[in-house]
Design a protein around this motif. Structure first.
Motif, PDB file in Angstrom:
ATOM      1  N   ALA A   1       5.742  17.904  -5.013  1.00 21.90           N
ATOM      2  CA  ALA A   1       5.047  16.632  -5.205  1.00 21.90           C
ATOM      3  C   ALA A   1       6.042  15.548  -5.583  1.00 21.90           C
ATOM      4  N   ARG A   2       5.575  14.297  -5.604  1.00 14.33           N
ATOM      5  CA  ARG A   2       6.445  13.183  -5.949  1.00 14.33           C
ATOM      6  C   ARG A   2       6.592  13.002  -7.455  1.00 14.33           C
ATOM      7  N   ASN A   3       5.790  13.704  -8.232  1.00 19.00           N
ATOM      8  CA  ASN A   3       5.890  13.598  -9.688  1.00 19.00           C
ATOM      9  C   ASN A   3       5.424  14.893 -10.331  1.00 19.00           C
ATOM     10  N   VAL A   4       5.811  15.088 -11.586  1.00 16.27           N
ATOM     11  CA  VAL A   4       5.494  16.336 -12.285  1.00 16.27           C
ATOM     12  C   VAL A   4       3.995  16.457 -12.529  1.00 16.27           C
ATOM     13  N   THR A   5       3.323  15.353 -12.810  1.00 17.58           N
ATOM     14  CA  THR A   5       1.883  15.390 -13.065  1.00 17.58           C
ATOM     15  C   THR A   5       1.136  16.030 -11.901  1.00 17.58           C
ATOM     16  N   ASP A   6       1.426  15.583 -10.683  1.00 20.22           N
ATOM     17  CA  ASP A   6       0.732  16.121  -9.515  1.00 20.22           C
ATOM     18  C   ASP A   6       1.087  17.585  -9.285  1.00 20.22           C
ATOM     19  N   ALA A   7       2.349  17.931  -9.507  1.00 16.57           N
ATOM     20  CA  ALA A   7       2.762  19.328  -9.346  1.00 16.57           C
ATOM     21  C   ALA A   7       2.037  20.221 -10.340  1.00 16.57           C
ATOM     22  N   ALA A   8       1.932  19.772 -11.590  1.00 15.59           N
ATOM     23  CA  ALA A   8       1.285  20.575 -12.627  1.00 15.59           C
ATOM     24  C   ALA A   8      -0.205  20.725 -12.366  1.00 15.59           C
ATOM     25  N   LEU A   9      -0.886  19.636 -11.985  1.00 14.81           N
ATOM     26  CA  LEU A   9      -2.318  19.725 -11.691  1.00 14.81           C
ATOM     27  C   LEU A   9      -2.587  20.653 -10.512  1.00 14.81           C
ATOM     28  N   THR A  10      -1.742  20.582  -9.504  1.00 13.04           N
ATOM     29  CA  THR A  10      -1.915  21.452  -8.338  1.00 13.04           C
ATOM     30  C   THR A  10      -1.677  22.906  -8.713  1.00 13.04           C
ATOM     31  N   LEU A  11      -0.642  23.156  -9.514  1.00 14.32           N
ATOM     32  CA  LEU A  11      -0.375  24.529  -9.928  1.00 14.32           C
ATOM     33  C   LEU A  11      -1.520  25.085 -10.764  1.00 14.32           C
ATOM     34  N   SER A  12      -2.138  24.239 -11.569  1.00 12.27           N
ATOM     35  CA  SER A  12      -3.270  24.695 -12.373  1.00 12.27           C
ATOM     36  C   SER A  12      -4.419  25.191 -11.493  1.00 12.27           C
TER      37      SER A  12
ATOM     38  N   VAL B   1       9.575  16.860  -6.814  1.00 10.66           N
ATOM     39  CA  VAL B   1       9.454  17.892  -7.833  1.00 10.66           C
ATOM     40  C   VAL B   1       9.023  19.183  -7.145  1.00 10.66           C
ATOM     41  N   GLY B   2       9.803  20.240  -7.310  1.00 13.09           N
ATOM     42  CA  GLY B   2       9.470  21.525  -6.709  1.00 13.09           C
ATOM     43  C   GLY B   2       9.314  22.578  -7.779  1.00 13.09           C
ATOM     44  N   VAL B   3       8.210  23.323  -7.725  1.00 15.38           N
ATOM     45  CA  VAL B   3       7.919  24.331  -8.744  1.00 15.38           C
ATOM     46  C   VAL B   3       7.987  25.712  -8.117  1.00 15.38           C
ATOM     47  N   LYS B   4       9.081  26.415  -8.412  1.00 15.13           N
ATOM     48  CA  LYS B   4       9.186  27.834  -8.072  1.00 15.13           C
ATOM     49  C   LYS B   4       8.657  28.591  -9.286  1.00 15.13           C
ATOM     50  N   THR B   5       7.504  29.224  -9.129  1.00 14.88           N
ATOM     51  CA  THR B   5       6.828  29.848 -10.263  1.00 14.88           C
ATOM     52  C   THR B   5       7.384  31.232 -10.579  1.00 14.88           C
ATOM     53  N   SER B   6       6.986  31.748 -11.720  1.00 12.81           N
ATOM     54  CA  SER B   6       7.206  33.164 -12.003  1.00 12.81           C
ATOM     55  C   SER B   6       6.456  33.992 -10.967  1.00 12.81           C
TER      56      SER B   6
ATOM     57  N   PRO C   1       0.813  -1.214   0.000  1.00  9.73           N
ATOM     58  CA  PRO C   1       0.000   0.000   0.000  1.00  9.73           C
ATOM     59  C   PRO C   1       0.846   1.264   0.000  1.00  9.73           C
ATOM     60  N   ALA C   2       1.953   1.246   0.747  1.00  7.99           N
ATOM     61  CA  ALA C   2       2.835   2.410   0.753  1.00  7.99           C
ATOM     62  C   ALA C   2       3.441   2.630  -0.623  1.00  7.99           C
ATOM     63  N   ARG C   3       3.800   1.519  -1.309  1.00 10.75           N
ATOM     64  CA  ARG C   3       4.345   1.661  -2.656  1.00 10.75           C
ATOM     65  C   ARG C   3       3.317   2.267  -3.598  1.00 10.75           C
ATOM     66  N   PHE C   4       2.065   1.833  -3.436  1.00  8.11           N
ATOM     67  CA  PHE C   4       1.032   2.385  -4.306  1.00  8.11           C
ATOM     68  C   PHE C   4       0.948   3.894  -4.139  1.00  8.11           C
ATOM     69  N   LEU C   5       0.859   4.346  -2.884  1.00  9.68           N
ATOM     70  CA  LEU C   5       0.736   5.782  -2.655  1.00  9.68           C
ATOM     71  C   LEU C   5       1.973   6.528  -3.122  1.00  9.68           C
ATOM     72  N   ASP C   6       3.130   5.916  -2.995  1.00  7.07           N
ATOM     73  CA  ASP C   6       4.353   6.574  -3.427  1.00  7.07           C
ATOM     74  C   ASP C   6       4.389   6.741  -4.939  1.00  7.07           C
ATOM     75  N   GLN C   7       3.894   5.755  -5.674  1.00 12.16           N
ATOM     76  CA  GLN C   7       4.030   5.743  -7.127  1.00 12.16           C
ATOM     77  C   GLN C   7       2.813   6.305  -7.864  1.00 12.16           C
ATOM     78  N   SER C   8       1.682   6.434  -7.194  1.00 15.45           N
ATOM     79  CA  SER C   8       0.463   6.879  -7.862  1.00 15.45           C
ATOM     80  C   SER C   8       0.492   8.370  -8.142  1.00 15.45           C
ATOM     81  N   THR C   9      -0.211   8.746  -9.191  1.00 11.82           N
ATOM     82  CA  THR C   9      -0.426  10.151  -9.499  1.00 11.82           C
ATOM     83  C   THR C   9      -1.846  10.538  -9.092  1.00 11.82           C
ATOM     84  N   ILE C  10      -2.122  11.827  -9.090  1.00 15.73           N
ATOM     85  CA  ILE C  10      -3.483  12.286  -8.799  1.00 15.73           C
ATOM     86  C   ILE C  10      -4.495  11.657  -9.761  1.00 15.73           C
TER      87      ILE C  10
END
Length: 518
Positions: free
Chosen positions: A248-259, A220-225, A25-34
């Motif tokens: 976030a742990r992946n770019v997908t989650d970071a991008a969705l959150t930033l949106s 993944v850390g997003v320092k925005t404009s 279960p921990a692996r799932f949460l670690d590897q899953s995207t939003i």
């Protein structure tokens, strides 16, 4: 993954998230995207309530070692249940519906949580309303799970400050090796994301405060404009630099959150001018045909393992169809901006913090002078490890943003930083610049290697984007690489980071080693 999640739900009370790195279960949460989580919730294989309970259990198990989370939201489960009800009636609000999010503890919430910026002086603070970014998260259906530790006052109290330490919550620990620095100031946010204490966390950056801890924790850390995400309701250092963003742990989650976070706030003029696409599309082929400059000077030739990782990165960029342009070194502006930057920052800090303190209800110091006096009176709690020299120096300024000398300092510093990036991009016809985000994390009791020049100073002072993504490991310690570019090129850099991430899959889950050897 959905089959694996079903097993986790069937074998656990709620959602079991064991601390062991090899537990499924921990692996799932670690590897899953939003999107993975959304599909599971849409198919009734998971609920937001189960997900939230699982994260709360994981915080309870791991936080005593990590000190990453200051507090959990007593209303989080109620919000998760409400999200589940909405989903059953097909009224989900966004891709973040039901997703648990941790906030950096300098972010206002008008609920039963505190906003202290890590200082015991602010335990009586009672913000009148949610920060603008929190309003957007709640409107999108995200579950505010709690608040994450930070370097007290976002690392702007003392030049001798220890990254990740606050008077409220103590020392945040790096989950890859507990004796290593988590960097700062968004230490708790990055550690929480890395350790799977939330799906995503929110940090803030003034200079390196998202990029450095994200790189140190293989996230993944997003320092925005400047202005892409409103600063309204965030405890300030300076409106000329401060930029909230996702970790976030992946770019997908970071991008969705930033949106979700991005948007114009009438109370933050910088956000009115900022641009970010509402329908961001990440592309595995985003680097094909692009010209990517390589910044080595001041970053390579210091640590052999980091050099190996960076050269592998350059090879990967070429294999993805990018034209790699060597010699795209960005000028080290540390000395050229020094006569202007610190005077500007000190003036801005006094002005902006005094305004925040005066406007925030509750029992707490009403200005910087009272805050300094509080720290002096509570030295055993607030200053057992370092002083408050930056507070004192800032308080000695007049805090006047209309002063002509101040304006000259700010214009000079910002201009130098912007030209240092724009000139390299223009002269080489580049779409972006890539460099090491930092070296492997140093021991908690030692500063980082002084030979490594800042890879964030230029973008921070310029107000430009800087996105760090996991690139590899030096022994057990993560190393990240940064994509940086000019103003409002955030979406393009996210796509570059996504293409690189999908080609490398360099991230690994933390093992919570007591110490890093070698």
């Amino acid at each position: 993954m959905l089959k694996q999640l079903s097993v986790a739900v069937l074998t656990a009370a709620g959602l079991l998230l064991p601390a062991a790195a090899d537990a499924s279960p921990a692996r799932f949460l670690d590897q899953s995207t939003i999107p993975d989580l959304q599909r599971a919730m849409d198919r009734r294989q998971l609920t937001s309530e189960q997900l939230t309970r699982g994260y709360l259990r994981r915080i309870e198990e791991l936080n005593p070692r990590l000190h990453a989370v200051v507090q959990t939201n007593p209303d989080a489960l109620a919000a998760a249940k409400e999200s589940d009800t909405r989903r059953r009636t097909h009224s989900s609000r966004s891709p973040l519906e039901g997703i648990p999010v941790l906030l950096k503890e300098n972010t206002d919430t008008a609920d039963r949580q505190t906003t202290t910026a890590g200082s015991t002086a602010m335990l009586g603070s009672r913000p009148a309303k949610d920060a603008f970014l929190v309003q957007r998260l709640r409107s999108a259906g995200a579950v505010v799970l709690g608040k994450a530790n930070l370097s007290e006052w976002s690392n702007f109290r003392s030049t001798a400050q220890i990254p990740g330490w606050s008077g409220v919550a103590g020392q945040t620990r790096n989950p890859y090796a507990l004796d290593r620095s988590p960097c700062g100031s968004s230490s708790g946010s990055a550690v929480a994301a890395a350790a799977g204490l939330a799906t995503v966390a929110i940090g803030t950056e003034t200079d390196g405060s998202i990029v450095c801890p994200a790189a140190a924790t293989s996230t993944v850390g997003v320092k925005t404009s400047l202005g892409v995400v409103s600063r309204g309701g965030v405890v300030p250092i300076t409106a000329q630099h401060d930029t909230p963003g996702p970790i976030a742990r992946n770019v997908t989650d970071a991008a969705l959150t930033l949106s979700v976070l991005a948007g114009a706030d009438p109370a933050d003029p910088a956000s009115a001018a900022a641009t970010f696409p509402k329908d961001l599309r990440l592309d595995r082929n985003a680097l094909r045909g692009k010209r990517i400059g390589v910044w080595r000077k001041g970053h390579t030739g210091i640590d052999q393992q980091s050099d190996r990782i960076f050269e592998s990165t350059v090879h990967t960029l070429r294999s993805l169809g990018a034209t790699v342009v060597d010699g795209a070194d960005v000028e080290d502006i540390s000395w050229s901006v020094k006569p202007d930057l610190l005077p500007a920052l000190l003036t801005e800090f006094k002005h902006d913090l005094n305004a925040y303190l005066a406007a925030t209800p509750g029992d707490h110091p009403r200005n910087l002078s009272e805050l300094i006096a509080y720290n002096d009176q509570h030295r055993d709690v607030e200053m057992p490890l370092f002083d408050q020299n930056l507070f004192v120096e800032a308080n000695a300024t007049d805090g006047n943003l209309n002063d002509q000398a101040y304006r000259r300092h700010r214009a000079a510093a910002t201009g130098i930083a912007q030209r240092s990036i724009d000139d390299v991009l223009a002269s080489n016809g580049l779409d972006a610049i890539v460099t090491l985000s930092g070296l492997p994390a140093s021991p908690l009791d030692r500063p980082g290697d002084p030979r490594f020049l800042s890879s964030t100073r230029n973008t921070s002072v310029a107000g430009y984007p800087n996105i760090t993504v996991p690139a590899g490991f030096a022994g057990p310690l993560p190393v990240g690489i940064s994509f940086l570019g000019t103003k409002y090129h955030d979406a393009q850099l996210l796509s570059f980071a996504y293409a690189y991430e999908q080609a490398t899959h360099a991230r690994q889950a933390p093992r919570y080693l007591p110490a890093a050897t070698g």
